[in-house]
Design a protein around this motif. Structure first.
Motif, mmCIF file in Angstrom:
data_model
loop_
_atom_site.group_PDB
_atom_site.id
_atom_site.type_symbol
_atom_site.label_atom_id
_atom_site.label_comp_id
_atom_site.label_asym_id
_atom_site.label_seq_id
_atom_site.Cartn_x
_atom_site.Cartn_y
_atom_site.Cartn_z
ATOM 1 N N MET A 15 33.481 -25.343 -88.981
ATOM 2 C CA MET A 15 33.423 -25.489 -90.422
ATOM 3 C C MET A 15 34.802 -25.261 -91.025
ATOM 4 O O MET A 15 35.478 -24.301 -90.688
ATOM 5 N N GLN A 16 35.201 -26.129 -91.906
ATOM 6 C CA GLN A 16 36.523 -26.051 -92.518
ATOM 7 C C GLN A 16 36.533 -25.027 -93.652
ATOM 8 O O GLN A 16 35.557 -24.885 -94.396
ATOM 9 N N VAL A 17 37.644 -24.319 -93.778
ATOM 10 C CA VAL A 17 37.806 -23.311 -94.831
ATOM 11 C C VAL A 17 38.052 -24.030 -96.155
ATOM 12 O O VAL A 17 38.866 -24.956 -96.212
ATOM 13 N N PRO A 18 37.381 -23.608 -97.235
ATOM 14 C CA PRO A 18 37.641 -24.223 -98.541
ATOM 15 C C PRO A 18 39.093 -24.012 -98.960
ATOM 16 O O PRO A 18 39.707 -22.993 -98.612
ATOM 17 N N LEU A 19 39.617 -24.964 -99.715
ATOM 18 C CA LEU A 19 41.015 -24.905 -100.139
ATOM 19 C C LEU A 19 41.330 -23.621 -100.894
ATOM 20 O O LEU A 19 42.372 -23.008 -100.657
ATOM 21 N N TYR A 20 40.439 -23.196 -101.791
ATOM 22 C CA TYR A 20 40.699 -21.980 -102.562
ATOM 23 C C TYR A 20 40.816 -20.762 -101.658
ATOM 24 O O TYR A 20 41.603 -19.853 -101.912
ATOM 25 N N GLN A 21 40.050 -20.742 -100.572
ATOM 26 C CA GLN A 21 40.118 -19.618 -99.632
ATOM 27 C C GLN A 21 41.429 -19.670 -98.845
ATOM 28 O O GLN A 21 42.063 -18.637 -98.617
ATOM 29 N N ALA A 22 41.854 -20.855 -98.454
ATOM 30 C CA ALA A 22 43.131 -21.005 -97.745
ATOM 31 C C ALA A 22 44.287 -20.569 -98.645
ATOM 32 O O ALA A 22 45.221 -19.910 -98.184
ATOM 33 N N LYS A 23 44.211 -20.920 -99.932
ATOM 34 C CA LYS A 23 45.253 -20.499 -100.875
ATOM 35 C C LYS A 23 45.268 -18.984 -101.014
ATOM 36 O O LYS A 23 46.338 -18.365 -101.055
ATOM 37 N N ALA A 24 44.089 -18.385 -101.086
ATOM 38 C CA ALA A 24 44.002 -16.928 -101.206
ATOM 39 C C ALA A 24 44.626 -16.250 -99.990
ATOM 40 O O ALA A 24 45.352 -15.262 -100.120
ATOM 41 N N GLU A 25 44.360 -16.778 -98.806
ATOM 42 C CA GLU A 25 44.963 -16.235 -97.578
ATOM 43 C C GLU A 25 46.485 -16.373 -97.603
ATOM 44 O O GLU A 25 47.214 -15.473 -97.198
ATOM 45 N N PHE A 26 46.949 -17.517 -98.094
ATOM 46 C CA PHE A 26 48.387 -17.757 -98.188
ATOM 47 C C PHE A 26 49.038 -16.722 -99.111
ATOM 48 O O PHE A 26 50.039 -16.104 -98.763
ATOM 49 N N PHE A 27 48.457 -16.522 -100.304
ATOM 50 C CA PHE A 27 49.039 -15.566 -101.237
ATOM 51 C C PHE A 27 48.892 -14.136 -100.732
ATOM 52 O O PHE A 27 49.760 -13.301 -100.988
ATOM 53 N N ARG A 28 47.845 -13.850 -99.984
ATOM 54 C CA ARG A 28 47.690 -12.528 -99.376
ATOM 55 C C ARG A 28 48.819 -12.292 -98.367
ATOM 56 O O ARG A 28 49.362 -11.199 -98.273
ATOM 57 N N MET A 29 49.152 -13.341 -97.612
ATOM 58 C CA MET A 29 50.242 -13.233 -96.642
ATOM 59 C C MET A 29 51.560 -12.924 -97.367
ATOM 60 O O MET A 29 52.398 -12.188 -96.865
ATOM 61 N N LEU A 30 51.750 -13.445 -98.558
ATOM 62 C CA LEU A 30 52.971 -13.184 -99.327
ATOM 63 C C LEU A 30 52.949 -11.818 -100.004
ATOM 64 O O LEU A 30 53.961 -11.372 -100.522
ATOM 65 N N GLY A 31 51.800 -11.152 -99.988
ATOM 66 C CA GLY A 31 51.598 -9.942 -100.760
ATOM 67 C C GLY A 31 52.205 -8.673 -100.206
ATOM 68 O O GLY A 31 51.555 -7.633 -100.228
ATOM 69 N N HIS A 32 53.417 -8.738 -99.725
ATOM 70 C CA HIS A 32 54.112 -7.530 -99.261
ATOM 71 C C HIS A 32 55.556 -7.609 -99.754
ATOM 72 O O HIS A 32 56.215 -8.635 -99.575
ATOM 73 N N PRO A 33 56.060 -6.544 -100.372
ATOM 74 C CA PRO A 33 57.412 -6.584 -100.945
ATOM 75 C C PRO A 33 58.507 -6.945 -99.935
ATOM 76 O O PRO A 33 59.448 -7.666 -100.273
ATOM 77 N N VAL A 34 58.384 -6.473 -98.707
ATOM 78 C CA VAL A 34 59.411 -6.781 -97.705
ATOM 79 C C VAL A 34 59.401 -8.280 -97.384
ATOM 80 O O VAL A 34 60.451 -8.907 -97.260
ATOM 81 N N ARG A 35 58.226 -8.860 -97.286
ATOM 82 C CA ARG A 35 58.143 -10.306 -96.997
ATOM 83 C C ARG A 35 58.757 -11.114 -98.126
ATOM 84 O O ARG A 35 59.500 -12.072 -97.882
ATOM 85 N N ILE A 36 58.461 -10.723 -99.355
ATOM 86 C CA ILE A 36 59.049 -11.430 -100.501
ATOM 87 C C ILE A 36 60.563 -11.288 -100.477
ATOM 88 O O ILE A 36 61.298 -12.261 -100.680
ATOM 89 N N ARG A 37 61.062 -10.099 -100.195
ATOM 90 C CA ARG A 37 62.517 -9.877 -100.153
ATOM 91 C C ARG A 37 63.158 -10.720 -99.053
ATOM 92 O O ARG A 37 64.219 -11.313 -99.264
#
Length: 128
Positions: free
Chosen positions: A1-23
């Motif tokens: 079953m394919q992941v809905p686009l909104y869920q994939a986007k949420a995972e993507f932004f969660r992955m970005l959700g760390h200050p060191v990663r953003i830096r």
């Protein structure tokens, strides 16, 4: 079953959700950097940086480049830099709006203080 686009986007932004990663991503906007340069810019433990770089690499947002004993990292594509610039613009607008709201609140508070009747000692209004 394919992941809905909104869920994939949420995972993507969660992955970005760390200050060191953003830096790291901000630093890599100017081009590839060696791990030692990232360490000197971010000033964290090497193991912590390694962990965060691993998350970014596994997500495909950065790539590692090995030249001899030196490992460097680079953005995998220009879209990440575009996203960071868009985030900066959004934050600038939000903070400007908050600054304007704060100024309005302070002005309203000042005006309210000007028009309040003087209080007698003990907090009761004095008759005029």
């Amino acid at each position: 079953m394919q992941v809905p686009l909104y869920q994939a986007k949420a995972e993507f932004f969660r992955m970005l959700g760390h200050p060191v990663r953003i830096r790291v991503l901000e630093l890599l906007q100017s081009g590839p950097l060696a791990v030692r340069d990232l360490l000197s810019e971010i000033e964290i433990e090497p193991s912590s940086l390694s962990q965060q770089l691993g998350v970014l690499r596994r997500s495909g947002i950065v790539v590692s480049i090995r030249e001899g004993s030196t490992v460097s990292y680079a953005l995998a594509g220009g879209d990440v830099a575009d996203l960071l610039r868009a985030a900066r613009r959004i934050l600038t607008e939000l903070l400007a709006g908050q600054s304007e709201l704060l100024a309005e609140l302070q002005q309203a508070e000042f005006q309210q203080a000007e028009f309040q009747p003087a209080l007698a000692p003990g907090g009761a209004d004095r008759p005029a």
